[in-house]
Enzyme design. Structure first.
Site, PDB file in Angstrom:
ATOM      1  N   TYR A  22       0.797  -1.238   0.000  1.00  0.00           N
ATOM      2  CA  TYR A  22       0.000   0.000   0.000  1.00  0.00           C
ATOM      3  C   TYR A  22       0.831   1.290   0.000  1.00  0.00           C
ATOM      4  CZ  TYR A  22      -3.733  -3.284   1.097  1.00  0.00           C
ATOM      5  OH  TYR A  22      -4.627  -4.335   1.044  1.00  0.00           O
ATOM      6  N   HIS A  97      -9.225   0.963  -5.751  1.00  0.00           N
ATOM      7  CA  HIS A  97      -8.334   0.141  -4.919  1.00  0.00           C
ATOM      8  C   HIS A  97      -6.902   0.586  -5.157  1.00  0.00           C
ATOM      9  CE1 HIS A  97     -11.588  -2.416  -3.719  1.00  0.00           C
ATOM     10  NE2 HIS A  97     -11.978  -2.445  -4.986  1.00  0.00           N
TER      11      HIS A  97
HETATM   12  C1  DQA Z   1      -7.892  -2.582  -0.984  1.00  0.00           C
HETATM   13  C2  DQA Z   1      -7.896  -4.037  -1.465  1.00  0.00           C
HETATM   14  C3  DQA Z   1      -8.749  -4.914  -0.539  1.00  0.00           C
HETATM   15  O1  DQA Z   1      -8.741  -6.251  -0.996  1.00  0.00           O
HETATM   16  C4  DQA Z   1      -8.202  -4.871   0.871  1.00  0.00           C
HETATM   17  O2  DQA Z   1      -9.047  -5.608   1.731  1.00  0.00           O
HETATM   18  C5  DQA Z   1      -7.982  -3.487   1.365  1.00  0.00           C
HETATM   19  C6  DQA Z   1      -7.467  -2.464   0.458  1.00  0.00           C
HETATM   20  C7  DQA Z   1      -6.950  -1.699  -1.830  1.00  0.00           C
HETATM   21  O3  DQA Z   1      -7.115  -0.490  -1.789  1.00  0.00           O
HETATM   22  O4  DQA Z   1      -6.038  -2.218  -2.481  1.00  0.00           O
HETATM   23  O5  DQA Z   1      -8.131  -3.225   2.556  1.00  0.00           O
HETATM   24  O6  DQA Z   1      -9.217  -2.065  -1.133  1.00  0.00           O
END
Ligand code: DQA
Length: 143
Positions: A22, A97
């Site tokens: 992330y 995402h």
């Molecule tokens: C997410 C992807 C999801 O699968 C995960 O549960 C997240 C973050 C993303 O931004 O990549 O918490 O939404």
């Protein structure tokens, strides 16, 4: 133009949580950048780890703003109730995402909400949010 950003569970830990997936920038830091990139857009930010609070915010913002950028995080893959809330409001919702969910575990490949969103932006890191705002600030509207 007013756009509401809504982040779901664990996204309050952006910058700290799994930085290899992330990144290492907090959302607060990135939000300041977004405000500089879009000086003419009134941006509002909300984050909650609680499904019902996310639904309340979709209902509240969805009748009063021009668009919603939603990262429902883990609820993306499970929440019929968030899907129903998106369907219930007139504002267009863009699903975002940070990570490329299709390059990850199979349970992340299914989204309960994509079909009721105006569009989906996946896998561009935090830049996914900028791309979603670009899409909403253009001529894209829920039809
Ligand atoms: C997410 C992807 C999801 O699968 C995960 O549960 C997240 C973050 C993303 O931004 O990549 O918490 O939404």
């Amino acid at each position: 133009m007013k756009i509401q950003i809504i982040n779901g569970p664990n996204l309050n830990l952006l910058g700290v949580r799994e930085p290899d997936v992330y990144g290492s920038v907090s959302f607060a830091e990135y939000f300041t950048q977004l405000q500089e990139i879009f000086p003419d857009v009134e941006l509002e930010y909300f984050q909650s780890n609680i499904e019902g609070e996310i639904i309340n915010k979709i209902q509240e913002a969805g009748f009063g703003c021009d668009g919603i950028v939603l990262n429902a995080a883990g609820y993306t893959h499970t929440s019929v109730a968030i899907r129903d809330a998106i369907k219930a409001v007139p504002a267009p919702v863009v699903e975002v995402h940070v990570s490329n969910v299709f390059a990850r575990e199979e349970f992340r490949h299914r989204s309960m909400i994509s079909a009721v969103c105006r569009g989906v932006i996946i896998g561009f890191g935090l830049d996914s949010y900028r791309l979603a705002i670009e899409a909403l600030a253009g001529k894209n509207k829920k039809s």
